[in-house]
Structure formats: C-alpha cells, structure tokens
Design a protein around this motif. Sequence first.
Motif, PDB file in Angstrom:
ATOM      1  N   HIS A 159       1.375  -1.074   0.413  1.00  0.00           N
ATOM      2  CA  HIS A 159      -0.248   0.320   0.118  1.00  0.00           C
ATOM      3  C   HIS A 159       0.871   0.993  -0.394  1.00  0.00           C
ATOM      4  CE1 HIS A 159      -3.012   2.919   1.159  1.00  0.00           C
ATOM      5  NE2 HIS A 159      -2.105   3.181   2.536  1.00  0.00           N
TER       6      HIS A 159
ATOM      7  N   ARG B 292      -0.160  10.870  -2.344  1.00  0.00           N
ATOM      8  CA  ARG B 292      -0.322  10.892  -3.946  1.00  0.00           C
ATOM      9  C   ARG B 292      -0.638   9.705  -4.014  1.00  0.00           C
ATOM     10  NH1 ARG B 292       4.141  13.814  -7.249  1.00  0.00           N
ATOM     11  NH2 ARG B 292       5.472  12.439  -7.249  1.00  0.00           N
ATOM     12  N   GLU B 293      -0.700   9.272  -6.035  1.00  0.00           N
ATOM     13  CA  GLU B 293      -0.513   7.566  -5.980  1.00  0.00           C
ATOM     14  C   GLU B 293       0.752   7.404  -6.544  1.00  0.00           C
ATOM     15  OE1 GLU B 293      -3.747   5.341  -8.651  1.00  0.00           O
ATOM     16  OE2 GLU B 293      -5.364   5.503  -6.822  1.00  0.00           O
ATOM     17  N   SER B 294       1.043   6.445  -6.495  1.00  0.00           N
ATOM     18  CA  SER B 294       2.867   6.598  -7.195  1.00  0.00           C
ATOM     19  C   SER B 294       2.277   6.785  -8.377  1.00  0.00           C
ATOM     20  CB  SER B 294       3.213   4.960  -6.874  1.00  0.00           C
ATOM     21  OG  SER B 294       3.264   5.297  -5.640  1.00  0.00           O
TER      22      SER B 294
ATOM     23  N   SER C 294       2.126   1.509  -3.635  1.00  0.00           N
ATOM     24  CA  SER C 294       1.324   2.127  -4.415  1.00  0.00           C
ATOM     25  C   SER C 294       0.761   4.136  -4.208  1.00  0.00           C
ATOM     26  CB  SER C 294       0.115   1.066  -4.431  1.00  0.00           C
ATOM     27  OG  SER C 294       0.770  -0.183  -4.288  1.00  0.00           O
ATOM     28  N   ASN C 295       1.447   4.897  -3.240  1.00  0.00           N
ATOM     29  CA  ASN C 295       1.013   5.493  -2.307  1.00  0.00           C
ATOM     30  C   ASN C 295       2.148   5.947  -2.043  1.00  0.00           C
ATOM     31  OD1 ASN C 295      -2.029   5.402  -2.460  1.00  0.00           O
ATOM     32  ND2 ASN C 295      -1.068   4.026  -1.860  1.00  0.00           N
TER      33      ASN C 295
ATOM     34  N   PRO D 128       0.617   1.452 -14.302  1.00  0.00           N
ATOM     35  CA  PRO D 128       0.677   2.152 -12.877  1.00  0.00           C
ATOM     36  C   PRO D 128       1.369   0.350 -11.442  1.00  0.00           C
ATOM     37  CG  PRO D 128      -1.460   0.874 -13.336  1.00  0.00           C
ATOM     38  CD  PRO D 128      -1.021   1.122 -14.610  1.00  0.00           C
TER      39      PRO D 128
END
Length: 651
Positions: free
Chosen positions: A119, A223-225, A122-123, A331
């Motif tokens: 997680h 933010r998202e990675s 990913s962020n 992603p």
Amino acid sequence: MKFKSFFIQISFFFCFLLHAQTADREVLLEVGGDPVYVSDFLKVYNKNLDLVQDESQKNVDAYLELFINYKLKLKEAKTLGFDEKPAYKRELQSYRSQLAKNFMADNTVTEALMEEAYHRISNEVKAQHLLVRIDETASPKDTLVAFNKIKALKEKALREGFEKVMKNDVDGKNILGEYLGWFGGFKMVYAFENAAYNTPVGGVSDPFRTRFGYHVLNVIDKRESRGERTIAHIMIMENEEGSSNEDPEVRIQDIYKKINQGEDFESLAKQFSDDKSSASKGGVMPPISSGQISALEFEDVVFGLQEVGDVSKPFETQYGWHIVKLYEKIPVASYDALKAELAVKVKRDERSKLIDDALYNKIKGIYKVSDTPPNLDYFVSILNKDYYSRKWAFPEDFQSEKILFEINGKPFTYNDFGSYLIKTQHTVRSTTGFKTIVETKFQDFFNASLIAYHEGNLENYDPEFANIVTEYRDGLLLFDLMENTIWNASKTDSLDIQNFYDTHKNNYVLPERIDAVVASSSKQKTLKKVSKLLSKGMALEQIKNLVNSNDAVDVIFTTGIMDANHQALPKDFKFKKGISKIFKHNNAFEIVEVKTVLPETQKTLEESQGAVVSDYQNDKEEKWVATLASKYKVEINNEALEKVKSQIEKQ
C-alpha cells in the motif's frame, strides 16, 4: 563470485533429489554403484522442463545423458575429497545459515507487513517535520525533557502553523526542521513511515521517537505513485566505429526535425539509434519506474511526458543525446508480482523486529517452551561494578552446571548464560542497573538460543529446506571440481590451446566487411540526387548542405566499417565496390556507396583468445567426461527407463 553463483544455479538444473530415500523405490540407473531412483529423475525432469532452452534436451534420452554426465562429475568430486575441504564446508555452512532465515520467519506476520508495504509503495506522501535530537541511550530525565519539548512544538504548530515554527524555532543543533518532499514506502525509517501514512493530509502527527530523537511531522499532500512508463528512445553516442562522424548534437537535431516532418519514430530509431539493444525494436525499452534510471534528467523527461504518443525535445545525459516517445503509462505492479521483492525488503528494515518477535513465539510453540522466564535473582546478586569496566568474571563458587532452561530437552546451563554475560559486558552503560542488565541480556540470550536450536534442527523439521540445502551442496561441489579440473587447468595449457587454435582456425575469422557510406531518406527522389552527387565524388558535408535545409532534413548519412549484420544494411546486401541502386529498408529509402570491400580475414590467436579458450575448455570437458564414464560404470535399468518415457508421454 558472481560467476560461481551463476554456475551453482545452473547446477540446480540437475540436482533436485529427495531428502529421504526408501529401499522400495525403483532404481533407474547406477553410477559407480550409487543408485538413482525413478522418482528422483522424474522430479528433476519435470521441475526443469520449462527452463530447458534446447528443444532436444526435452527428449528423455538426451536429458538422461546430461543428467548422467552431471552424476559422473559429482561422483568424481566426492572421490577426490572435494566435499572434505574446509573452504567448501565454510561456504556451504554460510549458504545454509542464510537460507535458514527464509524458512524460519513467521509467514503470517511477514505477509501482513508485505501488504502494508505494498500500500505504501503504491502511494506517496509529501511532508515536512520537526526533530528534537536526543541520543538513543539518553537518561530517563533527558528523555522526558526532549519529549516535553517536542510536545510543546506540536502544540505551537497547531496554534501558529507548522511553517512558522519551522522558521522561528529551529536552531540547527538540537531542534531541526526539514522539508522532505515526496516519498514512498521504504524511503524512511519505519516509525517515521508509520506516522506519515497514518496522519491525514493537513494534519500534524503525534510525537514519535526514532533513533535520531523525537519527531512531529506535517503531511502536506498524498498521491498515488507514478508507476512505470514504457517508452522508445533514439540515442546518439560519441563517435565510434560504424557511427556517423558528425557532432552528436547536430545529428540528434537532424533526427528531431525529421520526426517533426512526420517521419516514423520507430523507423528512425532502427536507422540511427546507437542503443543497439533497443534500435532493432524501434527504440522501445523495457518499462521504467521512478528511481530506476541513474540519469535523473532522463527520468524527469520520461515522467514529464503527459500523453501517450508525446515526443520529447532532444536532451543530453552522461550517456549521449536522446529523444523519447511515450508509449504507455503503467501503474504500480500487482501485489502478487511484487511479493518476492517485498519479502526481502520487509526483512531488511525495522519491520524485521516484528518478524523476529513472531519467530520467537513460533519456535516456542513448536518445542513447547514456556513463556515464563526463569528466576534470575542469582545472576543479579553476582554482578558488581566490575561489569561496567568490562572486568567482571565468575565468582569462585559459580554454579556453572545448574540448568537455567531447556529447549526440546536440550539443557542450557548457568555457565551458558554466564558466558554470554561476560562476552557482552562491553555493551552496558554505567547508569544501567544490574536487574535491568540481567533481564535484558537474558532475553537476548534466550532468543538467540531459540534461533540457534531451531536452525540446527531445520532439516528434521522442514523437508523442503533439506532438499534445497542438498541442491546447493551438490552444485557447489561441482563448481569446485570444474574450477580445478577444467577452468584453472586451462590457464596453464598454453601449448594445448595453441594446438587447438591451429586445428580449428576456420572458426576464428573476421567476416567480409565494407567501408561504406549509407544515405537514408524518406524520399526516393532525394536519393536519386544524392546518388549523382556521390558519383561525382562530392564530400558528404557539401551534399548535406545542398539537399537539407535549416527547416527540413531530407537525408542522413551513416559511415564506417560495416559487416553484413549492420543495422543500416538490408538483408543479403551484396558487397560490391561502387554506388548501389536505391532500395527500401526500415521503412525508408537507402543507397550505399561501397568504398572498399574488406575480405574475410583470419584472426590471430591473440585476437580470438576468449573464444578459443572457451571452445578449448568445452572440448576438454567433453573428453574428460568420457574418461569418467570409463572410470565409473553406468548401468541403466531399461525396463524402468521405458516406464519413465511412458509416464512422461502421458503428461
């Protein structure tokens, strides 16, 4: 060492044998009297079937021949006593100890930490923080002062704003403040990471401690990675054989103009990119993730492209000049795809403390070890001030043989723990009380004893671990044999290598090549003009000035020594002095002016040394294996082999 590790991995291709063998299993063959069972061979064959590159090796007979050769070498290694050498035993023990760590961890806790880490990678978090510095071993009084100070700073930040406190209260010595920018999982110590991800945007965390001191942090944004990017690029390096002699910046600008004129990016990459690994693919590279490329300017350009199909302007890195085209935004990979990498990372950072605690509890459960610590008053009573100066020793009446605790029936005595106290007395501060010293050191000793006992008995507890240790043992043994018998011996076989070269000279030649100029253009008409100018002997710069303009690049030249596989030449191009006809290649038109045809040339031994030595070693190994087959009788049970073939055909 890298080569050694590679060889051992390749050796695993043949050495997966079951740890336990029973007398009622059918024997497939014997090598020097040692049996190999049908089930063992099938295990090897099926495990490695997808790894075989040569289709012929999927044939059972061909695979069996390779397997027998492997077993012959292994038999010879043991006959020569390689398995008794101290260096071999040390390396095997080192590997076993490292492997054991992977088998001993509590997978439930590790899995939870991996999911949390996924997680967080990913962020990303954007934050700033305040730090009140304090030593890890500070006294309780100093620790309380530091805690109260960071608590006051947080309250002030909530009243007046974090930025203001950073500006007015930071002294650069005891109180530090820092803007951290964006970061993700594994970029900070674990306690800091926890605070960052558990604090909402705009919030200020509760005070928390790391080895640096007490912190509070302000989360500015999340933010998202950015994930990965698939791109293609055209790279122009400094001049080398086969490349244009013109300035790399001039050449990349000419290519960029052709892209802006509407010419195909991929075709231009095939024609002109000096990155040979990607040129044949139209410049397409494997996916790139943030932090993967050592050239930061390259990464900035890649992640700065917004839309699929966008093309960058030419830019320079330490590797040369580039133009980049964006193909795909990818992603962050799935959790399953990253599990192996995450497992390694969580075991390396501060998360490992949680994993260790879970492991201690697991081992205690396996061997039914009590959670209740023994009475340690005796050890508290025999410590004295000499412990602080590292001079403490056992008293004369020390009760060395008394049992302190047991693990699965194995006793650990007062002497065992007492020796640990002596060995570790240098780690104690003079302000620490004897009771605290004894309790802390006993817990460390007890945990270490749990680990050592379980690791020492892991083969009996985990058959998979036993199998892998066997694989490595045999692979390492085979490497040592090959190094001593073939590779190192070849270094001194200068006369034999010379004779091998003389016998096989035809294998070591430079192919026919040409010294040529290749003109490339998207317009056939342009090349007709270029052909005429070349036939008149006009210099390339003059031709470029006549054909190209400041606004348009209609022709690009590639010059140098080229063989038949050069990217600028079409397949089956005939090497003939003069100017060729116009032909289509890589979605463009080209002509070739062949100035000189360089004939096939015999390489000297010095020029082909690497290839000759490699071929010589292969030849020597083949003959050596033949002698082993004579030395150790190989008997195959043909009836069992037919059953193996029948079973494989049904799969």
